[in-house]
Design a protein around this motif. Structure first.
Motif, PDB file in Angstrom:
ATOM      1  N   VAL A 145     -16.437   7.239  21.512  1.00 33.89           N
ATOM      2  CA  VAL A 145     -16.257   8.165  20.393  1.00 33.89           C
ATOM      3  C   VAL A 145     -14.841   8.722  20.446  1.00 33.89           C
ATOM      4  CG1 VAL A 145     -17.064  10.284  19.275  1.00 33.89           C
ATOM      5  CG2 VAL A 145     -18.697   8.762  20.403  1.00 33.89           C
ATOM      6  N   LYS A 173     -19.186   7.808  25.645  1.00 32.90           N
ATOM      7  CA  LYS A 173     -20.345   8.681  25.557  1.00 32.90           C
ATOM      8  C   LYS A 173     -21.608   8.076  26.173  1.00 32.90           C
ATOM      9  CE  LYS A 173     -18.856  12.293  23.096  1.00 32.90           C
ATOM     10  NZ  LYS A 173     -19.003  13.709  23.506  1.00 32.90           N
ATOM     11  N   GLU A 218     -11.909  11.481  19.577  1.00 36.58           N
ATOM     12  CA  GLU A 218     -11.646  12.885  19.283  1.00 36.58           C
ATOM     13  C   GLU A 218     -10.197  13.008  18.839  1.00 36.58           C
ATOM     14  OE1 GLU A 218     -13.898  15.192  19.435  1.00 36.58           O
ATOM     15  OE2 GLU A 218     -15.501  14.311  20.646  1.00 36.58           O
ATOM     16  N   GLU A 219      -9.965  13.721  17.742  1.00 38.19           N
ATOM     17  CA  GLU A 219      -8.606  13.902  17.241  1.00 38.19           C
ATOM     18  C   GLU A 219      -8.070  15.257  17.666  1.00 38.19           C
ATOM     19  OE1 GLU A 219      -6.069  13.633  13.046  1.00 38.19           O
ATOM     20  OE2 GLU A 219      -8.260  13.582  13.032  1.00 38.19           O
ATOM     21  N   ASP A 220      -6.913  15.261  18.332  1.00 39.13           N
ATOM     22  CA  ASP A 220      -6.262  16.489  18.777  1.00 39.13           C
ATOM     23  C   ASP A 220      -5.051  16.743  17.889  1.00 39.13           C
ATOM     24  OD1 ASP A 220      -5.212  18.662  20.037  1.00 39.13           O
ATOM     25  OD2 ASP A 220      -4.816  17.676  21.952  1.00 39.13           O
ATOM     26  N   LYS A 251     -18.688  11.376  13.824  1.00 38.96           N
ATOM     27  CA  LYS A 251     -17.344  10.968  14.232  1.00 38.96           C
ATOM     28  C   LYS A 251     -17.246   9.444  14.285  1.00 38.96           C
ATOM     29  CE  LYS A 251     -16.788  15.109  17.081  1.00 38.96           C
ATOM     30  NZ  LYS A 251     -16.592  15.646  18.447  1.00 38.96           N
ATOM     31  N   ASP A 267     -22.592  11.153  15.667  1.00 36.96           N
ATOM     32  CA  ASP A 267     -22.458  12.607  15.584  1.00 36.96           C
ATOM     33  C   ASP A 267     -21.360  13.001  14.599  1.00 36.96           C
ATOM     34  OD1 ASP A 267     -23.201  15.190  16.228  1.00 36.96           O
ATOM     35  OD2 ASP A 267     -21.820  15.349  17.922  1.00 36.96           O
ATOM     36  N   TRP A 295      -4.947  10.883  19.515  1.00 37.93           N
ATOM     37  CA  TRP A 295      -6.287  10.308  19.537  1.00 37.93           C
ATOM     38  C   TRP A 295      -6.758  10.155  20.969  1.00 37.93           C
ATOM     39  CZ3 TRP A 295      -7.909  10.302  14.689  1.00 37.93           C
ATOM     40  CH2 TRP A 295      -6.968  10.161  13.669  1.00 37.93           C
ATOM     41  N   ASN A 296      -7.965  10.606  21.238  1.00 39.45           N
ATOM     42  CA  ASN A 296      -8.515  10.564  22.584  1.00 39.45           C
ATOM     43  C   ASN A 296      -9.902   9.931  22.552  1.00 39.45           C
ATOM     44  OD1 ASN A 296      -8.900  11.041  25.337  1.00 39.45           O
ATOM     45  ND2 ASN A 296      -9.823  13.040  24.939  1.00 39.45           N
ATOM     46  N   TRP A 297     -10.063   8.767  23.202  1.00 44.38           N
ATOM     47  CA  TRP A 297     -11.345   8.077  23.256  1.00 44.38           C
ATOM     48  C   TRP A 297     -12.168   8.565  24.443  1.00 44.38           C
ATOM     49  CZ3 TRP A 297     -13.359   5.033  19.590  1.00 44.38           C
ATOM     50  CH2 TRP A 297     -12.499   4.444  18.655  1.00 44.38           C
TER      51      TRP A 297
END
Length: 390
Positions: free
Chosen positions: A277, A294, A279-281, A258, A256, A289-291
């Motif tokens: 996946v 999915k 996600e960058e905060d 990422k 998606d 960084w947050n894994w």
């Protein structure tokens, strides 16, 4: 749609409608249609049309793979959305060379070639759809008995440039001793500072996503993910997800849009595949960084090697079924991420390798010294503007 007539002349379609039709066609008929008129031939070279055609092609990517890790035949295959296999015509520069596949980006393929006792001689950038290719000499001479190369290939919209990243490391401990970057825009190599990589030993192939090249290594005995920003040419470290199953096999991929990670257990059956996946905060200074996990497949009584994500499916090769090992044989399987459906494809080989998403494109492969280069480079705003227009 009504045809337009002017002063009783033959009916015609407006130019913007013709362009809209052409940008949805595969590259092969477009190449044939160049002889229709000079306007069409020139249209195919415009940054707007190249970017628009690429956007439509990316909606139905092929799955590209090979049957060998390193060979002078390079038998690349394509699997289309109808699960039909296609062969890929060889590039003219592949003859009598050993070639190793590096990566695919916007329809361009990157390979490294070997000559003279497996010493690297050059890189090949090739667009199979247009059949255009260029050879890029390696930046420095290395001895494979002393040095190891970690290589990545990717594109950044911020600088509108394709780059090859080469990290040189000592073969004895794989500690980094040099970094070179090739810019397709400039047509040249440059050495960049090793910086915070001095105590990293690299252990896995690279993948590119959203203007960055990702690879992994060991830092003080702990696994880390290394991100190389193609625009700024800066390295950063990303933590691994909290992997609970040990030992695990991991493979970098893209899901998606990422950066993502596929993992599976290596010992014992049944096997399952997990998709992580990241996600960058940007608002967080500490936990940037947050894994997120999915997908987890149903367990199956066989051994899997996950390769990539293709059309919302996890691509895996299978080497064992029901306790019976298929010696030197592999078959291709797909896990549907949405439905968890497991499908076995009638594709077998001795060594299935290098699975990537591939899209046909008109993206040119030219050196910066070419007179056509500036007119052919896709400006960084084109794809975004086209997405809004269509």
């Amino acid at each position: 749609m009504e045809e337009t007539k002017i002063n009783g002349a033959a009916p015609y379609l407006p130019e913007e409608v013709i362009t809209n039709i052409l940008m949805r066609l595969p590259v092969k008929p477009l190449m044939r249609f160049r002889c229709v008129c000079k306007n069409w031939e020139n249209l195919y070279k415009t940054p707007f049309f190249i970017a628009a055609h690429l956007r439509h092609s990316q909606q139905n990517p092929f799955l590209m793979f090979s049957h060998d890790y390193l060979c002078n035949d390079l038998p690349l295959r394509l699997l289309d959305c109808d699960m039909q296999l296609r062969d890929v015509q060889k590039a003219p520069l592949f003859h009598s060379l050993l070639s190793y596949f590096i990566g695919s980006c916007n329809g361009l393929l990157c390979f490294i070639t070997m000559r003279y006792c497996n010493f690297p001689s050059s890189f090949l950038l090739w667009n199979p759809a247009t059949r255009h290719s260029i050879e890029v000499p390696v930046s420095r001479t290395i001895n494979y008995h002393v040095h190891h190369m970690e290589i990545g290939f990717g594109f950044s919209t911020l600088v509108n440039d394709y780059k090859i990243l080469v990290i040189y490391a000592l073969y004895s401990d794989r500690m980094v001793c040099g970094v070179d970057v090739y810019s397709l825009n400039k047509g040249s190599w440059k050495e960049i500072a090793v910086g915070n990589l001095f105590d990293i030993s690299f252990v896995s192939p690279a993948v590119s996503c959203n203007g960055a090249i990702f690879t992994s290594g060991l830092k003080l005995g702990k696994k880390v993910i290394v991100s190389f920003d193609i625009a700024t040419e800066v390295f950063t470290f990303i933590p691994w997800p909290p992997l609970l199953d040990h030992p695990t096999f991991s493979k970098f991929t893209v899901y998606d849009g990422k950066f993502a990670l596929l993992t599976t257990n290596l010992i014992g059956t049944p096997s399952k595949v997990d998709l992580w996946v990241i996600e960058e905060d940007m608002s967080s200074s500490e936990d940037r960084w947050n894994w997120i996990k999915k997908f987890t497949s149903d367990p199956y009584p066989c051994e899997f090697i996950p390769w990539t994500i293709w059309r919302n499916k996890v691509v895996v090769s299978r080497t064992e079924i029901g306790g019976e090992i298929r010696k030197n044989k592999e078959c291709l399987c797909l896990f549907n991420i949405t439905t968890n459906e497991f499908k076995i494809l009638d594709i077998h080989g001795n060594s299935l390798q290098n699975f990537v998403n591939y899209t046909e494109s008109l993206v040119p492969v030219v050196n910066a010294t070419s007179n056509e280069f500036k007119s052919l480079i896709i400006p960084q705003h084109s794809i975004g503007d086209i997405a809004k227009a269509f």
